[in-house]
Design a protein around this motif. Sequence first.
Motif, PDB file in Angstrom:
ATOM      1  N   GLN A  66       0.761  -1.131   0.189  1.00 52.46           N
ATOM      2  CA  GLN A  66      -0.082  -0.048  -0.009  1.00 52.46           C
ATOM      3  C   GLN A  66       0.795   1.203  -0.017  1.00 52.46           C
ATOM      4  OE1 GLN A  66      -2.321  -1.013   3.470  1.00 52.46           O
ATOM      5  NE2 GLN A  66      -4.194  -1.024   2.149  1.00 52.46           N
ATOM      6  N   GLY A  67       1.933   1.323   0.809  1.00 53.53           N
ATOM      7  CA  GLY A  67       2.837   2.482   0.646  1.00 53.53           C
ATOM      8  C   GLY A  67       3.301   2.574  -0.615  1.00 53.53           C
ATOM      9  N   ASN A  68       3.720   1.523  -1.350  1.00 51.13           N
ATOM     10  CA  ASN A  68       4.311   1.644  -2.633  1.00 51.13           C
ATOM     11  C   ASN A  68       3.350   2.397  -3.632  1.00 51.13           C
ATOM     12  OD1 ASN A  68       7.021   0.736  -2.110  1.00 51.13           O
ATOM     13  ND2 ASN A  68       6.265  -1.391  -2.527  1.00 51.13           N
ATOM     14  N   ASN A  71       2.876   6.272  -2.705  1.00 54.87           N
ATOM     15  CA  ASN A  71       4.001   6.994  -3.110  1.00 54.87           C
ATOM     16  C   ASN A  71       4.070   7.332  -4.667  1.00 54.87           C
ATOM     17  OD1 ASN A  71       5.479   7.124  -0.733  1.00 54.87           O
ATOM     18  ND2 ASN A  71       6.546   5.168  -1.006  1.00 54.87           N
ATOM     19  N   LYS A  86      -2.485   6.340   2.642  1.00 50.58           N
ATOM     20  CA  LYS A  86      -1.657   6.546   3.904  1.00 50.58           C
ATOM     21  C   LYS A  86      -2.283   6.435   5.403  1.00 50.58           C
ATOM     22  CE  LYS A  86       1.918   8.804   1.327  1.00 50.58           C
ATOM     23  NZ  LYS A  86       3.013   9.938   1.132  1.00 50.58           N
ATOM     24  N   ILE A  89      -2.813   3.008   6.103  1.00 45.11           N
ATOM     25  CA  ILE A  89      -1.584   2.374   6.766  1.00 45.11           C
ATOM     26  C   ILE A  89      -1.279   2.656   8.203  1.00 45.11           C
ATOM     27  CG2 ILE A  89       0.842   2.284   6.345  1.00 45.11           C
ATOM     28  CD1 ILE A  89       0.429   2.610   3.375  1.00 45.11           C
ATOM     29  N   TYR A  90      -1.548   4.070   8.448  1.00 47.25           N
ATOM     30  CA  TYR A  90      -1.217   4.524   9.914  1.00 47.25           C
ATOM     31  C   TYR A  90      -2.348   4.373  10.846  1.00 47.25           C
ATOM     32  CZ  TYR A  90       2.378   7.392   7.426  1.00 47.25           C
ATOM     33  OH  TYR A  90       3.600   7.473   6.541  1.00 47.25           O
TER      34      TYR A  90
END
Length: 92
Positions: A66-68, A71, A86, A89-90
């Motif tokens: 998910q971070g990729n 980005n 994001k 994710i957090y």
Amino acid sequence: ALGWACWKAYLGRPDTDGIRCQGMLILGNALRASGLVEDALSVFEANLALRRRCWSRDENFIMIAQGNIANCLGDLKRHDEALVLKREIYAR
């Protein structure tokens, strides 16, 4: 070129093979680093789908994927979509 070579080397492996999944990750990173962000986004989205299908219990894998994607979305100026990911994710 190295990313494509890595991907081609592991393409024939089963979906559940961790090395194949890593090959996808390397390809996505190489595409993004080369400025081919839309192509990288497609690879990272496929990588996330694979990780959810084969490694759904490993939240670290899911968050990395998910971070990729977040980005790449940021690179493409799609900040609202990146922010949603994001936050997800957090929140974990």
